[in-house]
Enzyme design. Structure first.
Site, PDB file in Angstrom:
ATOM      1  NE  ARG A   1      -3.770   0.040   0.291  1.00  0.00           N
ATOM      2  CZ  ARG A   1      -4.538   0.277   1.023  1.00  0.00           C
ATOM      3  NH1 ARG A   1      -5.037  -0.712   2.014  1.00  0.00           N
ATOM      4  NH2 ARG A   1      -5.237   1.334   0.756  1.00  0.00           N
TER       5      ARG A   1
ATOM      6  CE  LYS B   1      -4.538   1.336   9.659  1.00  0.00           C
ATOM      7  NZ  LYS B   1      -3.708   1.121   8.480  1.00  0.00           N
TER       8      LYS B   1
ATOM      9  CG  ASP C   1      -6.120  -4.805  13.646  1.00  0.00           C
ATOM     10  OD1 ASP C   1      -4.961  -4.332  13.228  1.00  0.00           O
ATOM     11  OD2 ASP C   1      -6.903  -5.421  12.912  1.00  0.00           O
TER      12      ASP C   1
ATOM     13  CE1 TYR D   1     -13.633  -6.832   5.807  1.00  0.00           C
ATOM     14  CE2 TYR D   1     -15.190  -6.401   4.305  1.00  0.00           C
ATOM     15  CZ  TYR D   1     -13.934  -6.020   4.805  1.00  0.00           C
ATOM     16  OH  TYR D   1     -13.474  -4.784   4.447  1.00  0.00           O
TER      17      TYR D   1
ATOM     18  CB  THR E   1     -11.481  -1.666   3.189  1.00  0.00           C
ATOM     19  OG1 THR E   1     -12.417  -2.125   3.041  1.00  0.00           O
ATOM     20  CG2 THR E   1     -11.120  -2.070   4.647  1.00  0.00           C
TER      21      THR E   1
END
Length: 318
Positions: A15, A94, A174, A232, A252
Site C-alpha cells: 500500500r 495506526k 486493530d 466480514y 477499505t
C-alpha cells in the site's frame, strides 16, 4: 521529502510504496529490516532502494528527512520516539501507540522539536467521507437519530501479531480504532465513550471482539462494533428522521473503486455512486503538508490525543 521505512511489512510493500509513486516530491531513500532478511531482499529487489539491517542505522542517516513506521503497535512508541529525538518527521501506522500516556509523550516530543507526527488512519481522507457528510448537511435523510459503524473480519493465522498481547494485538487497537476514528469524524471533538464491552475467547490472550456507544455534547449517538473473528463487515449506517443511509466499504475502499451509498426513504430506495479515490495517497499528502504547516501539525497532534483518549475510555468502561 526523503523517507526511510522501518520494516518490510505487507502494508509498506502493498500500500505505501504504490502511494509514494503518486505523490510528487516524495522519495523513499532506504528501507530497514531487523527480523526477516528475506523480506528485505524482496523489498529492495522490487523497489530498487538502499537497505539497512538495523532500524537505528536508518534513523541516523543524514539523507533521511522522515520515517514511516509500519510495525506492530507495541513497537510504535519506541521507534517513533527515537526518530523524533533524531530530528526526523514520523508517519506512524495506526494506532500511534498502545496507550494514551505514550501517545502524549510522542506528541510532546514532536511539539517541542517542531516535527510532524502523523497517525495513518488513511480512510478519513477518502472523498466518500466528505460526500456523505455533505448529504447529511443537505438533509438527505432528515435529522440524524443514530450512527452505526462496524469493522470486523474472519480469524487469521494464529501467528498474526494481532493475537499477540506483547506486540499490541487485540480487536480494539486493530479494527476498533477505525470505528472510533469514524465516530470523531461525525460527532466532532466533544465525542466521548458512554459504554463499552471487550470480549475474549479461550486460547487467545487479547480481546477478540467488542462494541462501544459514543456521544457528543449535542446528544448525537454512534454505536460501533469491531472484531477479529467475525463475518466480514466494513459498514456505515446512519438512521435519520426521514430515511436511512448505508455503505459497505467505508474503511477499505481501494484505489479506483467507486463506493455506493444506499438511500432508503418512504418513497423507495436509490443507489448513489460516489467518487473513486486513493485515501493512502491523500494521507501521505497530508503528512507532507504537516512538515511545513504548523497549524496542520498541531491539528494532527490533537487528533492523535483524542483518538488515544477514546481507546483508553473503551478500556476503562469495559
Amino acid at each position: 521529502m526523503r523517507i526511510g521505512i522501518l520494516g518490510c511489512s505487507e502494508i509498506a510493500y502493498r500500500r505505501f510504496m504504490p502511494a509514494v509513486k503518486e505523490v510528487d516530491g516524495v522519495h523513499v531513500q532506504a528501507v530497514a529490516e531487523e527480523y526477516a532478511p528475506e523480506k528485505l531482499d524482496a523489498f529492495c529487489q522490487e523497489y530498487r532502494m538502499e537497505r539497512e539491517t538495523s532500524f537505528e542505522s536508518l534513523i541516523n542517516r543524514s539523507d533521511i528527512d522522515a520515517v514511516y513506521i509500519p510495525q506492530p503497535p507495541a513497537l510504535h512508541y519506541k521507534w517513533a520516539k527515537r526518530a523524533l529525538e533524531c530530528g526526523k518527521h514520523v508517519l506512524v501506522e495506526k494506532p500511534s501507540t498502545t496507550e494514551y500516556s505514550l501517545s502524549e509523550k510522542l506528541v510532546n516530543t514532536a511539539r517541542e522539536k517542531g516535527l510532524a507526527l502523523h497517525e495513518n488512519y488513511m480512510f478519513q481522507y477518502h472523498s466518500q467521507i466528505k460526500e456523505i457528510q455533505a448529504m447529511l448537511q443537505e438533509g438527505e435523510i432528515g435529522d440524524i437519530r443514530l450512527i452505526r459503524a462496524d469493522f470486523g473480519f474472519p480469524i487469521r493465522k494464529r501467528e498474526d501479531f494481532r493475537y499477540n498481547a506483547e506486540l499490541g494485538g487485540g480487536a480494539l487497537l486493530d479494527a476498533g480504532g477505525y470505528t472510533l476514528k469514524l465516530a470523531t469524524l461525525f460527532l466532532g471533538n466533544t465525542v466521548k465513550v458512554d459504554s463499552s464491552k471487550l470480549a475474549y475467547m479461550e486460547g487467545y490472550e487479547v480481546d477478540m471482539y467488542g462494541n462501544a456507544v459514543l456521544s457528543n455534547e449535542e446528544g448525537c449517538v454512534c454505536q460501533v462494533g469491531f472484531g477479529m473473528d467475525c463475518h466480514y463487515r466494513c459498514s456505515l449506517e446512519i438512521w435519520g428522521s426521514q430515511g436511512r443511509l448505508y455503505t459497505d466499504r467505508i474503511f477499505t475502499a481501494p484505489p479506483g473503486y467507486e463506493p455506493v451509498v444506499l438511500i432508503e426513504k418512504a418513497g423507495g430506495k436509490k443507489e448513489v455512486k460516489l467518487s473513486a479515490d486513493g485515501h493512502f495517497r491523500h494521507s501521505l499528502e497530508e503528512f507532507c503538508q504537516e512538515l511545513f504547516n504548523a497549524d496542520k501539525r498541531i491539528h494532527m497532534y490533537e487528533e492523535i490525543l483524542l483518538q488515544a483518549k477514546l481507546v483508553d475510555q473503551v478500556v476503562r468502561n469495559k
